[in-house]
Design an enzyme around this catalytic site. Structure first.
Site, mmCIF file in Angstrom:
data_model
loop_
_atom_site.group_PDB
_atom_site.id
_atom_site.type_symbol
_atom_site.label_atom_id
_atom_site.label_comp_id
_atom_site.label_asym_id
_atom_site.label_seq_id
_atom_site.Cartn_x
_atom_site.Cartn_y
_atom_site.Cartn_z
ATOM 1 N N GLY A 64 0.546 -0.801 -0.517
ATOM 2 C CA GLY A 64 0.151 -0.010 0.381
ATOM 3 C C GLY A 64 1.013 0.794 0.288
ATOM 4 C CG ASP A 253 -0.320 2.487 -5.693
ATOM 5 O OD1 ASP A 253 -1.107 1.743 -6.166
ATOM 6 O OD2 ASP A 253 0.443 1.875 -4.909
HETATM 7 O O1 MRU Z 1 1.153 -3.559 -4.935
HETATM 8 P P1 MRU Z 1 -0.164 -3.010 -3.756
HETATM 9 O O2 MRU Z 1 -0.736 -3.638 -3.208
HETATM 10 O O3 MRU Z 1 1.079 -1.813 -2.848
HETATM 11 O O4 MRU Z 1 -1.043 -1.922 -4.346
HETATM 12 C C1 MRU Z 1 -1.487 -1.119 -3.501
HETATM 13 C C2 MRU Z 1 -2.407 -0.204 -4.180
HETATM 14 O O5 MRU Z 1 -2.548 -0.931 -5.336
HETATM 15 C C3 MRU Z 1 -3.448 0.265 -3.418
HETATM 16 O O6 MRU Z 1 -4.583 0.448 -4.265
HETATM 17 C C4 MRU Z 1 -2.472 1.446 -3.537
HETATM 18 O O7 MRU Z 1 -1.190 1.588 -3.282
HETATM 19 C C5 MRU Z 1 -3.542 2.672 -2.073
HETATM 20 S S1 MRU Z 1 -3.240 2.147 -0.944
HETATM 21 C C6 MRU Z 1 -3.615 3.657 0.685
#
Ligand code: MRU
Length: 360
Positions: A64, A253
Site C-alpha cells: 500500500g 499509488d
Molecule cells: O501492490 P500493492 O498491494 O502495494 O498495491 C496497493 C494499491 O494499489 C493501493 O490501492 C494503493 O497503494 C493505495 S493504498 C492507500
C-alpha cells in the site's frame, strides 16, 4: 522475524486497532503485520536489518503506497542503528546506500521516494555525530507516520460527505488501514460513516493476482463490523449493470500533475465500467501520493512482477509453465474518468491541476 502468531480461530493477542506499521516496543525495529499471511494467520514481524526491510516491502509483507512510505522511512532508521557508532563519513555513505536500496524495492508508488527524500533532507540539515543524526531521523520517521495517520482521517472526513447513509461502495485492492499508517484512504470515508452510525456496505473486488481485496479489504472491514461482499474482478461490471453500486472509491499509488493516476491493476477497467454505467468514480489519496513532477500518466513507471504470481495459486500450478505471463502490478487511469479526488486537503474536482501540490 515473527513476533506474534495467532491463527484466526485462536487470536486473543490480535489488537483492536490495526496498526500496519509502528515501532517495536524497544524502538529498534519496525513492527509490521505480515500481510502475505492474512486472513489465515495474524503474524507480526520486526524488521531490523536492511535486508529485512527491503524483503518485506518487495514481497508485499507491508504494502500500500502510504504504508511503504512510512515503512521505508522507519526501516531506514532501524537499518542504520547498528552503524551509528562508526565514523561520520562511513555513516553518511551508509545512509545514502540504504536509502537507495529501499527506494529500489518498488518503483510505482511515489510515497516511498517521497518519504526517503524527506529523510535525506532531514539528515542534510543536521549537525553532529552519527548518533545525533540518527535521533533526528527517528524523529522525522515518527512524524511521517503521525502525519499519514492524520491525513487518512482528514480524507475520511472529506469523503464521508459523498456517502448516503446506506451507500453501496465498490472498491478495488486494499486502500484501508492495512495500506497506511492510519485508517486508510479509500476505506477512510467508510470507517467514518460507520463511526457516525451509517449503514454503508462495501463490495470488494478480489483483486487478482495477489488478492488484496478478498484477503485484506474484506478482513479489515469484517473485523470492523462493516458489511462486505467479495466478488471476483470480472463480476464488477454485472453488479453495476444491475444498479447495485452507488459509487466506487479506490486508492492511488501516484497521481500525475494532470490527474492521471496509477493504482492496482484492474482499476482502469473498473473506471471505464463505472463511466459506462454512470456510477461516480472517486480516488482517495493523501498529498504524499501526488507527484507534481510527473506531467501525466505516460510518465509513471509501472512495476512488473514475476510470472509465478499469476501462474500459481495456493501452491498449485494454474497455468502451464510454458505460457508467458503478463503481470503489471498497476495500471494508469486517465483523469477524464475520475469524478473527484478525495484528498486530505479537500475534494478536488475537474479540471485537475496538481502541479502546485507538494509539502514545501
Ligand atoms: O501492490 P500493492 O498491494 O502495494 O498495491 C496497493 C494499491 O494499489 C493501493 O490501492 C494503493 O497503494 C493505495 S493504498 C492507500
Amino acid at each position: 522475524m515473527p513476533t506474534t502468531t495467532n491463527s484466526e480461530t485462536n487470536a486473543p493477542q490480535r489488537p483492536r486497532v490495526i496498526e500496519a506499521v509502528r515501532w517495536s516496543p524497544d524502538g529498534g525495529a519496525v513492527r509490521i503485520i505480515d500481510q502475505r499471511l492474512l486472513p489465515a494467520e495474524y503474524v507480526e514481524l520486526d524488521l531490523r536489518t536492511l535486508d529485512e526491510v527491503c524483503d518485506a516491502i518487495s514481497t508485499l509483507a507491508v504494502r500500500g503506497a502510504p504504508a511503504i512510505g512510512v515503512a521505508g522511512a522507519m526501516g531506514l532508521v532501524a537499518s542504520l542503528d547498528a552503524h551509528a557508532g562508526g565514523a561520520p563519513g562511513d555513516f553518511g555513505d551508509r545512509l545514502v546506500a540504504h536509502a537507495a536500496r529501499i527506494r529500489a524495492t518498488r518503483p510505482t508508488a511515489v510515497n516511498l521516494p517521497w518519504a526517503l527524500d524527506r529523510m535525506l533532507g532531514r539528515a542534510a540539515r543536521e549537525q553532529g555525530p552519527p548518533r545525533a543524526i540518527l535521533t533526528a531521523l527517528r524523529d522525522e520517521a515518527t512524524q511521517i507516520l503521525a502525519e499519514d495517520r492524520a491525513m487518512c482521517r482528514r480524507i475520511g472526513e472529506h469523503g464521508v460527505a459523498l456517502l448516503a447513509p446506506d451507500a453501496r461502495v465498490l472498491t478495488h485492492c486494499n486502500a484501508g488501514a492495512l495500506a497506511t499508517g492510519g485508517m486508510g484512504t479509500a476505506l477512510a470515508p467508510i470507517y467514518i460513516a460507520a463511526e457516525r452510525g451509517g449503514r454503508v456496505s462495501v463490495f470488494a473486488d478480489e483483486t487478482r493476482p495477489l488478492l488484496q481485496g478478498s484477503r485484506l479489504t474484506a478482513w479489515e472491514l469484517a473485523r470492523a463490523g462493516i458489511p462486505v461482499t467479495v466478488l471476483t474482478d470480472g463480476m464488477a461490471a454485472s453488479l453495476m449493470q444491475r444498479g447495485s453500486i452507488d459509487l466506487c472509491i479506490v486508492g492511488a499509488d501516484r497521481i500525475a500533475a494532470n490527474g492521471d493516476f496509477a493504482n492496482k491493476i484492474g482499476t482502469y477497467g473498473l473506471a471505464i465500467v463505472a463511466r459506462h454505467h454512470g456510477v461516480p468514480f472517486y480516488v482517495a489519496a493523501p498529498t504524499s501520493t501526488v507527484d507534481p513532477e510527473v506531467p501525466d500518466g505516460d510518465a509513471i513507471v509501472i512495476e512488473q512482477r514475476g510470472g509465478d504470481e499469476v501462474r500459481r495459486s495456493f501452491g498449485r500450478l494454474i497455468a502451464p509453465e510454458e505460457a508467458a505471463v503478463y503481470n503489471p502490478a498497476f495500471d494508469v487511469t486517465p483523469a477524464a474518468l475520475v469524478t473527484a479526488f478525495i484528498t486530505d486537503r479537500r475534494i478536488v474536482r475537474p479540471p485537475y491541476d496538481f502541479s502546485g501540490w507538494g509539502f514545501e
